[in-house]
Design an enzyme around this catalytic site. Structure first.
Site, short mmCIF file in Angstrom:
data_model
loop_
_atom_site.label_atom_id
_atom_site.label_comp_id
_atom_site.label_asym_id
_atom_site.label_seq_id
_atom_site.Cartn_x
_atom_site.Cartn_y
_atom_site.Cartn_z
N HIS A 1 -8.77 24.28 -17.88
CA HIS A 1 -10.03 23.51 -17.90
C HIS A 1 -10.87 23.82 -16.67
CE1 HIS A 1 -12.35 19.71 -18.81
NE2 HIS A 1 -12.63 19.87 -17.52
N GLU A 2 -10.27 23.71 -15.50
CA GLU A 2 -11.03 23.89 -14.26
C GLU A 2 -11.50 25.34 -14.08
OE1 GLU A 2 -11.97 21.26 -12.84
OE2 GLU A 2 -10.59 19.98 -13.95
N HIS B 1 -14.54 26.13 -16.03
CA HIS B 1 -15.74 25.65 -15.35
C HIS B 1 -16.38 26.73 -14.46
CE1 HIS B 1 -16.33 21.45 -16.21
NE2 HIS B 1 -15.12 21.10 -15.85
N GLU C 1 -18.37 19.53 -18.98
CA GLU C 1 -17.05 18.96 -19.28
C GLU C 1 -16.61 19.17 -20.72
OE1 GLU C 1 -15.29 18.34 -16.96
OE2 GLU C 1 -16.60 17.84 -15.29
#
EC number: 3.4.11.-
Length: 896
Positions: A332-333, A336, A355
């Site tokens: 997820h990060e 980003h 997000e």
């Protein structure tokens, strides 16, 4: 003459210019939302002097700015900063004195007054200041690990203003050049690679770091402390990136070896993301930092991604949940780095672009690299969870207008993350995966290192797919209005064809005051059986109140699933006979669709269409599934029945025996200890079933099995420490909860003492959960008081309080405690946590009186707690809906 005339005209021009400059001076008031655009930051040079042993730090912020028009002041952000000196230098190096003044303390808005009108142009503004280390895990904050202090940053959402004066909005993207002056025995890291070190007097050194790519303030990051720095495997060059990228782990002192598993999985994630985006990793390094205390789960700072320590520090005794979460959160990060870092939203109403996309991309990357993790089911489960929240009238839109700082804080919720991801998933299916990726690649390339909006993304997808405005309106209908669609379906045989009739409206739970007349553009896909052959799938866009879909080769007796692959963000309500046929053929559905079927049961119960008997009839069928997520999908509704509908012993016995029959054999087959080479899924299922059967159903045989492990765990080893590893790490929370409930004060005493001696994050969470589960009044009060004790970290407060409400004494005891201690809770956790406080304290309430007291208590606090208004509205609405559903139930239905 000519010379004189030229001088006169020049003088006149200068006079007119000066007059216009004076007239153009902005006459405005402190901006509490967006800053005015006539002053723009171009670059920052930040110099911090940080000693974690102290209570404050000093800094110098040199900001290159451009005045778009003449002005005698500018607005910027700064909060809890003591600015001692401000100067401006113009392009001719002329120094102008200025003054910094706080204009709106609560919002963190300040002004710099020039003392005279300065013409439009470029300037360097330098502010020297000092500030305390933040105590609520915002800005530049200090925490302790084993009694040793560390300094970490967390700038998102609007906490950079606590760290340095600046333009604290996402659309202001500029390069940042950082330097950190720290004691020589301290390690300092930042977003970029260190490029120089200068030794200073008195045991200090100054570390300088390379300039960043253009970033918003909320992505600036650094950390100072006696960190272990562990080199990971370099991320090798790819077709998208010519050079290898350095990879490191940053862990508290002594914990370095435990960050190696997280480092080992990172290169594969990065290269998979590069392949998807067709765009190389855009920053100069990857550091993964395990923070000893952290408000969020993780933060995507480019080059220095910060995580809660339990996600990074892993070993053989780590719970399976933590191991799997480590990969998921890292994916997820790191996603980003493209969506959120390379391309940034211009304002917080488009937070979902960050997000939701990272949540969706996390599932895609995890499914690619670890298919056994079943990220596809996690994505569906997240959508089902979001639909519960999206059923509220008080719910946010995905693109919710931001009217104040409180709206920014409450935007980080399941609607932004899970609903947003589900909507992306639905429209990816509608456009086709390759076409969708083509649009995403074009979007990232076009807006790299700048900002973009939802409309920009929709336009890129429309162009890539060749779709017309019908597609754009359909996607925007999910972004710009709240709620979850409910599609009523009925299959009819008409003129020799199977025709599916569909009606759409907004799904509203029983007792809701909402308006169901809402329209979306819904990509509807239906799977159905045919007479001879494998099931078929038919799709169409339903963007009217009613529509029909012909199902080729279907028969009058075909079964159908209204949400093929569970890829659609909508709920369905089938005609009675249609639902019966689907139920009879449930085993023929893939597990994705079985999960959608389970949500339909939960939704039908919440809507008032199905009663307890229907839920209890469906539960054993789903419980037989070999897929963990499907087998446990109805647990939330079963917990609800147990908590709110059991009114006599017969009903209690019926639910208890049903739970024992459905789930105990599965738990006993798994056993209570880890098996050699068992799958993570088995470990996760064991933990879920043990938690449910021991703490919700309270089966004596399960509690006794966990208590045996608890007795061993609370024995001291040769070093005088608790032998917590004697218990199954995956069950430790349930083990300590049952042990604390059964043994009372002796166990409480031991666990509280252990809290001060235990640094392992997973064990600390289990200890706090165990203490929170205590049911005896005196012991439960001691546990709740720990939330205000420095032995409990700020980021751990919610663990003990939530456990006390759910597994411990319950809502009444929590409410009484909070009324007495709310000021201390708010002071310790920070006013920015206000939006989550109503649910933390009063979630799961289920009576009119609880709703009224909640409103009466929080209403006077709304001005003090940003975001609490929405948190109060949603918690209160959930309480009233629960009350309406409970009153509708026929208790006898449990016994049918």
């Amino acid at each position: 003459m000519c010379t004189t005339r030229r001088f006169t005209l020049a003088a006149l021009a200068l006079s007119i210019s000066s007059f216009n400059a004076a007239a153009a001076t902005p006459d405005d008031v402190a901006p509490l939302g967006k800053l005015p655009r006539w002053a723009q930051p171009l670059a920052y040079h930040l110099d911090f002097r940080v000693d974690p042993q102290q209570s404050a730090y000093t800094g110098s912020a040199a900001i290159d700015i451009e005045l778009k028009q003449a002005a005698d002041h500018l607005w910027l952000h700064g909060q809890d900063l003591k600015v001692s000196k401000v100067t401006l230098s113009d392009s001719a190096k002329k120094i102008h004195a200025a003054q910094y003044k706080v204009a709106a303390q609560k919002e963190g808005v300040a002004t710099v007054e020039f003392g005279k009108t300065l013409p439009a142009g470029r300037y360097r503004m330098t502010l020297e200041y000092s500030a305390p280390f933040n105590e609520q895990l915002e800005g530049v904050y200090k925490v302790s690990n084993q009694g040793v202090p560390y300094v970490i940053t967390q700038m998102e959402a609007i906490s950079a203003r606590y760290a340095f004066p600046g333009f604290d909005e996402p659309s202001f993207k500029t390069p940042f050049t950082l330097s950190l002056t720290v004691p020589e025995n301290q390690v300092a890291v930042a977003n970029t690679q260190q490029i120089s070190e200068q030794k200073l007097d008195n045991g200090w050194h100054k570390l300088s770091f390379a300039a960043t790519k253009p970033l918003p303030t909320y992505l600036v990051a650094f950390a100072v402390g006696p960190w272990d720095v562990v080199d990971g495997p370099q991320i090798p060059a790819t077709q998208w990136r010519a050079q290898a990228t350095p990879l490191r782990g940053i862990a508290p002192h002594g914990e370095g070896p435990r960050i190696k598993p997280a480092l080992a999985q990172t290169p594969a994630i990065i290269t998979a993301l590069e392949d998807y985006f067709g765009f190389g990793y855009p920053f100069d390094k990857v550091d993964l930092l395990a923070a000893p205390d952290f408000a969020a789960g993780a933060m995507e700072n480019p080059g220095l991604v910060t995580f809660r320590d339990y996600l990074m520090l892993l070993d053989a005794n780590s719970p399976a949940h933590n191991v799997r979460s480590s990969f998921n959160v890292a994916a997820h990060e790191l996603a980003h780095q493209w969506f959120g870092d390379t391309v940034t939203m211009p304002w917080w109403d488009d937070l979902w672009l960050n997000e939701a996309f990272a949540t969706w991309m996390q599932a895609k990357i995890t499914q690619q690299l670890h298919p056994e993790y079943r990220a596809d089911l996690a994505l569906i489960g997240g959508a089902n969870s979001a639909m519960q929240s999206d059923s509220l009238v008080s719910v946010r839109k995905i693109r919710q207008p931001i009217t104040g700082n409180g709206d920014i804080e409450t935007a980080f919720d399941g609607i932004t993350y899970e609903k947003g991801a589900a909507v992306l998933n639905m429209f990816e299916r509608y456009l086709g995966a390759d076409t969708f990726r083509q649009g995403v690649r074009a979007y990232v390339k076009q807006h790299q290192f700048s900002s973009a909006t939802a409309d920009d993304l929709v336009a890129a997808l429309a162009k890539a797919s060749g779709k017309d405005q019908r597609f754009a309106k359909a996607m925007q209908s999910f972004l710009d209005q709240p709620g979850v669609p409910l599609i009523d379906t009925a299959l009819h045989w008409e003129n020799g064809k199977a025709v599916l009739h569909m009606k759409q409206q907004r799904y509203l739970p029983l007792g809701s005051a909402g308006n169901a007349n809402t329209l979306w553009g819904i990509p509807v896909c239906v799977r159905y059986s045919i007479a001879n052959g494998a099931p078929k799938t038919q799709c169409d866009l339903l963007d009217q109140a009613q529509g029909t879909m012909v199902l080729p080769d279907a028969t009058a007796s075909s079964w159908y699933m209204p949400n093929a692959d569970a890829a659609g963000y909508y709920r369905f309500d089938m005609a009675h006979d249609d639902l019966a046929r689907l139920t009879g053929n449930l085993a023929q559905l893939p597990d994705t669709e079985q999960l959608a079927y389970a949500d339909a049961i939960n939704a039908g119960f919440g809507h008032g269409d199905l009663d307890a008997a229907a839920v209890l009839a469906a539960a054993p069928v789903l419980a037989q599934s070999s897929t963990r997520e499907v087998a446990t999908a109805l647990l939330p509704t079963l917990k609800w029945l147990s908590k709110y509908e059991v009114r006599n012993e017969a009903q209690h016995n019926r639910l208890t025996e049903l739970a024992r029959k459905m789930y105990l054999p599965r738990l006993q087959q798994l056993g209570y200890q880890r098996r050699v080479n068992e799958s993570q899924d088995d470990a996760l299922l064991r933990a879920t079933l043990a938690q449910f059967l021991a703490l919700d159903v309270k089966l004596p045989e399960v509690r006794q099995a966990l208590l045996l492990q608890g007795d061993k765990a609370l024995e001291k080893n040769a070093n005088g420490q608790l032998d917590l590893v004697a218990a199954n790490p995956d069950l430790l929370r349930a083990v300590l909860s049952v042990t604390a409930q059964e043994q009372g004060t002796p166990a409480i005493d031991v666990l509280i003492k252990a809290l001060g001696n235990t640094n392992e994050p997973a064990q600390r969470m289990a200890i706090l959960s165990g203490l929170g589960a205590v049911t005896a009044s005196a012991g439960a009060e001691r546990a709740r008081n720990l939330a205000l004790d420095p032995r409990v970290k700020v980021g751990e407060m919610s663990t003990v309080l939530r456990a006390s409400r759910e597994d411990g004494e319950g809502r009444e005891a929590m409410w009484k405690w909070f009324k007495l201690n709310h000021e201390q809770v708010i002071k310790r956790s920070g006013e920015a946590s206000g939006g989550r406080l109503p649910d933390l304290i009063a979630g799961d309430s289920c009576s009119q009186s609880e709703a009224e007291r909640l409103g009466a208590f929080f209403q006077p606090l709304l001005g003090q707690l940003p975001g609490a208004e929405r948190g109060l509205a949603q918690t209160r609405e959930k309480t009233l809906l629960c009350t309406a559903l409970r009153e509708k139930q026929d208790p006898a239905a449990i016994l049918r």
